[in-house]
Design an enzyme around this catalytic site. Structure first.
Site, PDB file in Angstrom:
ATOM      1  N   HIS A  44      33.899  44.005  54.885  1.00 45.26           N
ATOM      2  CA  HIS A  44      35.278  44.086  55.356  1.00 45.26           C
ATOM      3  C   HIS A  44      35.526  45.504  55.864  1.00 45.26           C
ATOM      4  CE1 HIS A  44      39.758  42.886  54.621  1.00 45.26           C
ATOM      5  NE2 HIS A  44      39.676  43.791  55.578  1.00 45.26           N
ATOM      6  N   GLU A  71      34.910  40.149  57.563  1.00 45.18           N
ATOM      7  CA  GLU A  71      36.317  39.832  57.389  1.00 45.18           C
ATOM      8  C   GLU A  71      37.181  41.034  57.737  1.00 45.18           C
ATOM      9  OE1 GLU A  71      36.446  38.544  53.304  1.00 45.18           O
ATOM     10  OE2 GLU A  71      36.862  40.565  52.580  1.00 45.18           O
ATOM     11  N   HIS A 191      38.738  36.733  45.960  1.00 43.00           N
ATOM     12  CA  HIS A 191      39.586  37.802  45.460  1.00 43.00           C
ATOM     13  C   HIS A 191      39.733  37.686  43.943  1.00 43.00           C
ATOM     14  CE1 HIS A 191      42.122  41.260  46.600  1.00 43.00           C
ATOM     15  NE2 HIS A 191      42.626  41.061  45.393  1.00 43.00           N
TER      16      HIS A 191
END
Length: 238
Positions: A44, A71, A191
């Site tokens: 990310h 991401e 997450h």
């Protein structure tokens, strides 16, 4: 199909960036994660490059042998990066530059036109598109209308509520996953999933294709070692 484990290596890059050298070697860690059983690598990159650097992407893509998932917020720079290096999957996350970590999904109703345009661009580059959403039916449906291939459920709230009432914590995800399956969307999640809450989540979310786990997995590796930790997570996924 068994749920795939994609290891997010952002925290490895964060440790590396604490010094000016290349320790730990991010590329070697990515290769080792796959060698130890990981079925994907997630990164990310953020605008301030506080962990993953944009220059890391071509090196990681070159050695990836499983699935490569990039991401982030689909800014112009992010889109250029993804279209140039064509990962297996791009996960679209609505995080602003100043957030510590991604803590909410897209309002896919409000941003449908934007997401549809982004999705079309990524499909033209041969990239699978996953949209990060909260477990809410209308946002899942909005992701489908925007042309996404998959959704990734934000599981931060599930993790926070897990110890107090795991059935209540997972209930919105069960319902939203049903909507996703009926819409023909693949289901990812990520997450704050960890060794304590992962198996229960996977057992309750029918059709869960992939989980992306970084912070907890890298933290566990400090105690158990990277190879053993990846095996522990794979066991949780059955």
């Amino acid at each position: 199909m068994p749920t795939r484990l994609s290891v997010n290596i952002n925290k490895v890059a964060l440790i590396r960036n604490a010094r000016l050298g290349n320790l730990p070697n991010l590329v070697q860690v990515a290769k080792d994660c796959e060698r130890f059983g990981a079925e994907g690598i997630t990164v990310h990159p953020r605008p301030d490059e506080r962990h993953i650097r944009y220059s890391d992407i071509p090196q990681l893509k070159a050695v990836n042998t499983t699935e490569f998932n990039i991401e982030g917020n689909p800014t112009e720079k992010f889109m250029e990066l993804v279209q140039q290096h064509q990962p297996t999957q791009a996960t679209l996350v609505p995080d602003s530059p100043d957030v510590l970590t991604s803590d909410q999904g897209w309002d896919t109703i409000k941003h449908k036109a934007f997401l549809k345009d982004i999705t079309q661009q990524l499909h033209a580059s041969g990239v699978r598109v996953s949209v990060f959403v909260d477990p809410v039916a209308k946002y899942v449906e909005g992701a489908k209308e925007a042309g996404a291939d998959r959704i990734e459920f934000y599981t931060g709230d599930y993790a926070k509520q897990f110890e107090a009432n795991r059935e209540k914590a997972v209930a919105p995800h069960v319902q939203a996953a049903k909507v996703a399956r009926e819409a023909g969307l693949g289901i990812n999640a990520g997450h704050d999933l960890n060794l304590d809450n992962l198996r229960f989540y996977q057992e309750n979310i029918e059709g869960l294709l992939e989980v992306s786990i970084g912070h907890a997995l890298i933290s566990d590796a400090l105690y158990f070692g990277l190879s053993n930790t990846i095996q522990l997570y794979l066991r949780q996924l059955g």
